[in-house]
Write an enzyme that holds these catalytic residues in place. Structure first.
Site, PDB file in Angstrom:
ATOM      1  N   HIS A  57     -16.707 -30.717  16.627  1.00 61.64           N
ATOM      2  CA  HIS A  57     -17.196 -31.817  17.465  1.00 61.64           C
ATOM      3  C   HIS A  57     -16.110 -32.882  17.653  1.00 61.64           C
ATOM      4  CE1 HIS A  57     -21.692 -30.873  16.335  1.00 61.64           C
ATOM      5  NE2 HIS A  57     -21.101 -29.893  16.998  1.00 61.64           N
ATOM      6  N   GLU A 107     -25.203 -19.704  14.601  1.00 63.87           N
ATOM      7  CA  GLU A 107     -24.389 -19.339  15.767  1.00 63.87           C
ATOM      8  C   GLU A 107     -23.770 -17.944  15.601  1.00 63.87           C
ATOM      9  OE1 GLU A 107     -24.391 -20.918  18.407  1.00 63.87           O
ATOM     10  OE2 GLU A 107     -24.701 -23.055  18.032  1.00 63.87           O
ATOM     11  N   HIS A 161     -15.394 -23.775  16.139  1.00 69.43           N
ATOM     12  CA  HIS A 161     -16.266 -24.689  16.890  1.00 69.43           C
ATOM     13  C   HIS A 161     -16.418 -25.967  16.093  1.00 69.43           C
ATOM     14  CE1 HIS A 161     -19.477 -26.641  18.946  1.00 69.43           C
ATOM     15  NE2 HIS A 161     -20.279 -26.536  17.893  1.00 69.43           N
ATOM     16  N   HIS A 213     -21.975 -31.543  23.537  1.00 66.60           N
ATOM     17  CA  HIS A 213     -22.173 -30.853  22.250  1.00 66.60           C
ATOM     18  C   HIS A 213     -20.897 -30.827  21.420  1.00 66.60           C
ATOM     19  CE1 HIS A 213     -23.735 -26.951  20.073  1.00 66.60           C
ATOM     20  NE2 HIS A 213     -23.024 -27.720  19.276  1.00 66.60           N
TER      21      HIS A 213
END
Length: 264
Positions: free
Chosen positions: A143, A118, A141, A213
């Site tokens: 989850h 990423e 980032h 996601h």
């Protein structure tokens, strides 16, 4: 291997990153190699001191990112290892002067280490921040379970209503995530398209909820980015707990939510 002495201020930021990575693992928000963290450290270094350190590797960055010094986690690396093996599973890299490559100037000690796939998304967000929100140096980032579940719900198609229902669960959600959550449409991981939709999200919201996601937040440091994600997910979790118990929560009224804006 690179063994530069880090400025004290940088080491303090790395300590925060290790702490937040532990939080993410404990919450079950970072399964296997899920998630990534980066931070723009350009202002902490004299770039001349970093020249000629490490082998330059080609990469096509946004042109405006030339000269950036970024901390970033590694591809295939586990965030839980940031707690006590941060030099193995992350690195600090210097983007060259024409944004066509980078050199690792610290870390990356694991065999066959490479920055997260990423990287393009993170570099693009840091460039966006440097122009529009220069105080925001960190990108996280991960989850978050309940937020991801919300991205599968029909509310995801109505961003205003999704935010209203999450905000109404308790005053803290409205106060500490005042701009709310962006319902960011699905885009393939590690692509420029994902970077584009995420930058669009940060124009208006505190959290970008990537459809089916995960979620991403940006802030002055990783601890504050974590707070955005933690509080937003708390609102989603409480909402889902009410649904699971079989009732629709009364929630804060629109008038009460408006009243709370004085604290944001």
């Amino acid at each position: 291997m690179n063994d530069i002495k880090l400025p004290v201020e940088v080491q303090k930021e790395l300590d925060k990153i290790s702490t937040v990575a532990g939080y993410l693992w404990q919450r079950e928000w970072a399964e296997r190699n899920a998630g990534n963290i980066s931070m723009n450290l350009t202002s902490f270094f004299n770039k001349e001191d970093l020249k000629d350190i490490g082998e330059e590797k080609p990469f096509d960055f946004p042109k405006g990112a030339a000269g950036f010094v970024l901390f970033i986690t590694g591809t295939g690396c586990y965030l839980r290892d940031l707690v006590d093996k941060i030099e193995n599973v992350s690195c600090i890299l210097l983007i060259n002067d024409d944004a066509t490559g980078y050199s690792i100037v610290w870390g990356g000690k694991r065999e066959n280490f490479g920055p997260t796939c990423e990287l393009i998304s993170h570099a693009s967000i840091h460039l966006f921040n440097s122009i529009h929100h220069p105080e925001n140096l960190a990108v996280v980032h991960t989850h978050p379970l309940e937020l991801i579940c919300m991205s599968h719900h029909e509310l995801f198609d109505n961003e205003e209503e999704l935010n209203r229902q999450i905000w109404m669960m308790c005053p803290e959600v409205k106060v500490f995530v005042p701009k709310g959550i962006h319902c960011t449409p699905y885009a393939l991981s590690s692509t420029a398209a994902l970077a584009e939709v995420t930058m669009e999200a940060f124009k208006t919201r505190n959290v970008s909820l990537w459809e089916k996601h995960g979620a991403t937040a940006t802030a002055p440091d990783v601890m504050q980015a974590w707070d955005f994600l933690d509080v937003a997910n708390k609102g989603a979790k409480m909402l889902m707990m009410c649904w699971a118990a079989g009732f629709k929560p009364a929630g804060l009224s629109n008038e009460q939510l408006t009243e709370l804006e004085q604290f944001t």
